[in-house]
Design an enzyme around this catalytic site. Structure first.
Site, PDB file in Angstrom:
ATOM      1  N   LYS A 190       0.841  -1.200   0.000  1.00 34.05           N
ATOM      2  CA  LYS A 190       0.000   0.000   0.000  1.00 34.05           C
ATOM      3  C   LYS A 190       0.877   1.251   0.000  1.00 34.05           C
ATOM      4  CE  LYS A 190      -3.751   2.318   2.447  1.00 34.05           C
ATOM      5  NZ  LYS A 190      -4.675   2.297   3.596  1.00 34.05           N
TER       6      LYS A 190
ATOM      7  N   VAL B 227      -4.928  14.581   1.063  1.00 34.41           N
ATOM      8  CA  VAL B 227      -3.516  14.946   0.923  1.00 34.41           C
ATOM      9  C   VAL B 227      -2.712  13.682   0.660  1.00 34.41           C
ATOM     10  CG1 VAL B 227      -1.506  15.946   2.098  1.00 34.41           C
ATOM     11  CG2 VAL B 227      -3.776  16.850   2.573  1.00 34.41           C
ATOM     12  N   ASN B 228      -1.757  13.751  -0.247  1.00 31.71           N
ATOM     13  CA  ASN B 228      -0.878  12.603  -0.479  1.00 31.71           C
ATOM     14  C   ASN B 228       0.456  13.092  -1.020  1.00 31.71           C
ATOM     15  OD1 ASN B 228      -0.765   9.575  -0.547  1.00 31.71           O
ATOM     16  ND2 ASN B 228      -0.147  10.013  -2.643  1.00 31.71           N
TER      17      ASN B 228
ATOM     18  N   LYS C   9       3.958  11.094  14.372  1.00 32.59           N
ATOM     19  CA  LYS C   9       2.890  12.017  14.773  1.00 32.59           C
ATOM     20  C   LYS C   9       1.945  11.382  15.789  1.00 32.59           C
ATOM     21  CE  LYS C   9       2.495  14.811  10.548  1.00 32.59           C
ATOM     22  NZ  LYS C   9       1.695  14.956   9.324  1.00 32.59           N
TER      23      LYS C   9
ATOM     24  N   ARG D 153       2.162   1.750  -3.494  1.00 30.89           N
ATOM     25  CA  ARG D 153       1.104   2.233  -4.396  1.00 30.89           C
ATOM     26  C   ARG D 153       0.795   3.704  -4.140  1.00 30.89           C
ATOM     27  NH1 ARG D 153      -4.275   2.788  -3.492  1.00 30.89           N
ATOM     28  NH2 ARG D 153      -4.309   1.407  -1.689  1.00 30.89           N
TER      29      ARG D 153
ATOM     30  N   HIS E  44       2.675   6.039  -2.427  1.00 33.75           N
ATOM     31  CA  HIS E  44       3.728   7.044  -2.241  1.00 33.75           C
ATOM     32  C   HIS E  44       4.949   6.943  -3.146  1.00 33.75           C
ATOM     33  CE1 HIS E  44       1.464   8.410   1.171  1.00 33.75           C
ATOM     34  NE2 HIS E  44       1.474   7.201   1.684  1.00 33.75           N
TER      35      HIS E  44
ATOM     36  N   LYS F  93      -8.942  11.285  -1.517  1.00 33.65           N
ATOM     37  CA  LYS F  93      -7.966  11.372  -0.426  1.00 33.65           C
ATOM     38  C   LYS F  93      -7.488  12.827  -0.377  1.00 33.65           C
ATOM     39  CE  LYS F  93      -3.782   9.362   1.500  1.00 33.65           C
ATOM     40  NZ  LYS F  93      -2.627   8.466   1.344  1.00 33.65           N
TER      41      LYS F  93
ATOM     42  N   HIS G 188       4.045   3.430   6.275  1.00 34.30           N
ATOM     43  CA  HIS G 188       3.215   4.619   6.468  1.00 34.30           C
ATOM     44  C   HIS G 188       4.062   5.852   6.197  1.00 34.30           C
ATOM     45  CE1 HIS G 188       0.702   7.644   8.430  1.00 34.30           C
ATOM     46  NE2 HIS G 188       1.715   7.945   9.209  1.00 34.30           N
TER      47      HIS G 188
END
EC number: 4.6.1.18
Length: 130
Positions: A13, A49-50, A72, A16, A18, A47, A125
């Protein structure tokens, strides 16, 4: 053939959502609109923000052995890149509504912070840019 999203691992993920090592920079103002759609981030909702990283997958995996920082969310499995990387930020424009996801494309060179886990220890992430 792309795997179905239901069976997608966290590492897949991350790739895909980032990774885009095919271009050094995204000079086209429509880059985000094209990529967000192509990478399935406009299905059911937009989405907001990316970030896409324009470096090799090996270079981004290497961040997992660089500077350990707090995420965060307070977890301690985040890592900051030693050097600034080529990235593109995609932000949903204020008046854009699903299904017409319209993004602002902006290019930067920034350090990235990613959360890593697993064996092999890989990014799962995208936490932030600094």
């Amino acid at each position: 053939v792309q795997p179905s999203l239901g069976k997608e691992s966290a590492a897949m993920k991350f790739e895909r959502q980032h990774m885009d090592s095919t271009v050094a920079t995204s000079s086209s103002p429509t880059y985000c609109n094209q990529m967000m759609k192509r990478r399935n981030m406009t299905q059911g909702q937009c989405k907001p923000v990316n970030t896409f990283v324009h470096e090799s997958l090996a270079d981004v995996h290497a961040v997992c052995s660089q500077e350990n920082v707090k995420c965060k969310n307070g977890k301690s499995n985040c890592y900051k890149s030693h050097s600034a990387l080529h990235i593109t930020d995609c932000r949903l424009k204020g008046n854009a509504k699903y299904p017409n996801c319209d993004y602002q494309t902006s290019q930067h060179q920034k350090h990235i912070i990613v959360a890593c886990e697993g064996n092999p220890f890989v990014p799962v992430h995208f936490d932030a840019t600094v």
